[in-house]
Enzyme design. Structure first.
Site, PDB file in Angstrom:
ATOM      1  N   MET A  91       7.884   0.743  -6.036  1.00 16.12           N
ATOM      2  CA  MET A  91       7.359  -0.146  -7.063  1.00 16.12           C
ATOM      3  C   MET A  91       7.500   0.457  -8.464  1.00 16.12           C
ATOM      4  O   MET A  91       7.797   1.645  -8.620  1.00 16.12           O
ATOM      5  CB  MET A  91       5.889  -0.458  -6.780  1.00 16.12           C
ATOM      6  CG  MET A  91       5.669  -1.218  -5.484  1.00 16.12           C
ATOM      7  SD  MET A  91       3.924  -1.527  -5.128  1.00 16.12           S
ATOM      8  CE  MET A  91       3.510  -2.716  -6.415  1.00 16.12           C
ATOM      9  N   HIS A  92       7.285  -0.387  -9.468  1.00 22.02           N
ATOM     10  CA  HIS A  92       7.066   0.002 -10.867  1.00 22.02           C
ATOM     11  C   HIS A  92       8.308   0.449 -11.634  1.00 22.02           C
ATOM     12  O   HIS A  92       8.254   0.580 -12.853  1.00 22.02           O
ATOM     13  CB  HIS A  92       6.014   1.113 -10.975  1.00 22.02           C
ATOM     14  CG  HIS A  92       4.783   0.921 -10.158  1.00 22.02           C
ATOM     15  ND1 HIS A  92       4.043  -0.235 -10.217  1.00 22.02           N
ATOM     16  CD2 HIS A  92       4.168   1.733  -9.259  1.00 22.02           C
ATOM     17  CE1 HIS A  92       3.008  -0.120  -9.382  1.00 22.02           C
ATOM     18  NE2 HIS A  92       3.071   1.041  -8.793  1.00 22.02           N
TER      19      HIS A  92
ATOM     20  N   ASP B 265       6.491  -1.779  -1.838  1.00 23.01           N
ATOM     21  CA  ASP B 265       6.431  -0.981  -0.615  1.00 23.01           C
ATOM     22  C   ASP B 265       5.063  -1.005   0.066  1.00 23.01           C
ATOM     23  O   ASP B 265       4.974  -1.079   1.301  1.00 23.01           O
ATOM     24  CB  ASP B 265       6.905   0.451  -0.863  1.00 23.01           C
ATOM     25  CG  ASP B 265       6.198   1.139  -2.018  1.00 23.01           C
ATOM     26  OD1 ASP B 265       5.224   0.584  -2.581  1.00 23.01           O
ATOM     27  OD2 ASP B 265       6.626   2.250  -2.393  1.00 23.01           O
TER      28      ASP B 265
END
EC number: 2.7.1.17
Length: 490
Positions: free
Chosen positions: A78-79, A237
């Site tokens: 992520m991110h 995830d």
């Protein structure tokens, strides 16, 4: 038919092939490099993700009839910030979730814009790992590159784009960008303005099980797949892993005792705690979830065993731990500072209560208990919001310890379910693909039919009462020590 789950991790892509009965037929992993061009920076080339995924998909499907592949979906790190120009070329290496360059921008969002306004806009506060601070960093430090941006996307969404040509993301992964109004499941106008991005630079949003498109003809030809193979949006995830453990629906819980520790609680309703101690994100099942993340969990035990006790025999060190609920030694598990629920980078690990009589076993016990006490801090916040939680799934390396599972059951007063398969985001991605292709009517139905519980650890009322007293003592330690942490950590 066959379904492919793609887990786009930080060090490798893990690909899983599942058949219509839910049986895992094959797993393939392909590594790619990560670069650290400056201290605290962490970057990858998105093209590596795609090339290794294609290579892995070929290997994954070499022993089956590729015409029977029906769908592909994702769980992804992520991110991360992925930027493309007008010709769909990658502008700069992706800035990853574990990159720490955006401290200044994070402080600006939390302290100048303010945590209350952020919570109102997007239901969360800023962390250096999240995407919006990275966008602000790029705007400030690489203005020429920033001006070239035509598409902003997350890591797994780059794969979906390369496979299908569809510019898309899902609500669960988008929740971690700090650009999504989580409650209303749409991009936040206020955050777009703050970050200097336009709506057309952001992807269209889908539920994790939605079909976003099909394989591009040239990709289908390269893989030997039919062109009608569906591409399903996928999930971040943690949400994908939750699907893979069956943590969907109201009040379901999963605890991960990995390097870091997480407690993931699914909910039918949108909720935010008063201090934003827990992440409030959309879930891959079409609803919501709360998540608490500890920066050090099983890594605390690894540090204690390998660096301090100089042993790799973890099981032997736990053999002498027999008097649960009676330990007078406490351990604060903040080796790397802490995220949930304290959000305090200056917090540090501490042993409290040592005497001349303290034994090696008691200190080992304190480390294991301290991690669970820390996770319970997040559980209590979720309970304060009215979520009824009576049992939890458990996964991660620490879940292999019978003693640690027993501690979780009794410290948290939860039934602890151990599942048969623990393939995390890759399995979650395959399940989302099956749902998107109509194999199951919903994520909840699929998880209920495919995820098997093989063991349940029950809490013991007498031991639970003992641990309740211990936890009340543990709760007092961080508030008492916080001023000292602020003073001694520059």
């Amino acid at each position: 038919m066959f379904y492919i789950g793609v887990d786009l991790g930080t060090s490798a892509v893990k690909l899983l092939l599942m058949d219509s009965e839910g049986k895992i037929r094959k797993i393939v992993s392909k590594q790619y490099p990560i670069s650290f061009p400056h201290p605290g920076w962490s970057e990858q080339n998105p093209v590596d993700w795609y090339e290794k995924s294609i290579e892995g998909i070929r290997e994954l499907t070499e022993d089956i009839n590729r015409q029977e592949v029906a769908g592909i979906s994702f769980g992804g790190q992520m991110h991360g910030l992925v930027t493309l120009d007008g010709q769909d070329e990658v502008i700069r290496p992706a800035i990853l979730w574990n990159d720490g360059r955006s401290t200044k921008e994070t402080d600006y969002l939390n302290e100048v814009i303010g945590k209350e306004r952020l919570s109102e806009y997007i239901a969360n506060i800023a962390f250096t790992g999240f995407t919006a601070p990275k966008i602000l960093w790029m705007k400030e430090n690489e203005p020429d590159q920033f001006a070239r941006i035509r598409k902003i996307m997350l890591p797994k969404d780059y794969l979906a784009y390369r496979l299908s040509g569809v510019f898309c993301s899902d609500y669960s992964d988008a929740s971690g960008m700090l650009l999504l109004d989580v409650k209303h499941r749409c991009w936040s106008e206020e955050m777009m303005e703050l970050c200097g991005v336009r709506r057309d630079q952001l992807p269209d949003l889908y539920e994790s099980y939605d079909v976003v498109g099909t394989l591009k003809p040239e990709v289908a030809s390269e893989l030997g797949f039919p062109e009608q193979v569906k591409i399903i949006a996928g999930a971040g995830d943690n949400a994908a892993a939750a699907v893979g453990t069956g943590t969907v629906g109201e009040g379901m819980c999963n605890i991960s005792l990995g390097t870091s520790g997480t407690i993931f609680i699914s909910s039918e309703h949108f909720r935010v705690d008063q201090n934003n101690a827990l992440h409030s994100f959309a879930h891959a099942d079409g609803q919501y979830h709360l998540m608490g993340c500890m920066l050090s969990a099983a890594s605390c035990n690894k540090w204690w065993m390998e660096e301090i006790l100089k042993t790799s025999d973890f099981a032997k060190e736990q053999e002498g731990i027999l008097r649960l609920g009676e330990n007078q030694v406490f351990y604060l598990p903040y080796l790397m500072g802490e995220r949930s629920p304290h959000n305090d980078p200056k917090a540090r690990a501490v042993f409290v209560g040592l005497t001349m009589d303290t034994t090696r076993e008691e200190m080992t016990q304190a480390v294991l208990e301290g991690v669970v006490f820390g996770l319970r801090d997040s559980l209590e916040i979720a309970r304060s919001l009215g979520i009824s939680i009576t049992r939890t799934r458990i996964c991660g390396g620490g879940a292999k310890s019978p003693l640690w599972k027993k501690m979780v059951a009794n410290i948290m007063n939860l039934k602890v379910d151990v599942i048969k398969s623990e393939e995390g985001p890759a399995l979650g991605g395959a399940i989302l693909a099956a749902v998107g292709c109509g194999e199951y009517e919903s994520v909840e139905e699929a998880a209920g039919r495919l995820i098997r519980v093989v063991e349940t650890v029950e809490p013991d009322p007498e031991l639970t009462e003992k641990y309740e007293n211990c936890y009340r003592k543990f709760q007092k330690l961080y508030p008492a020590l916080k001023p000292l942490f602020q003073e001694i950590i520059s």
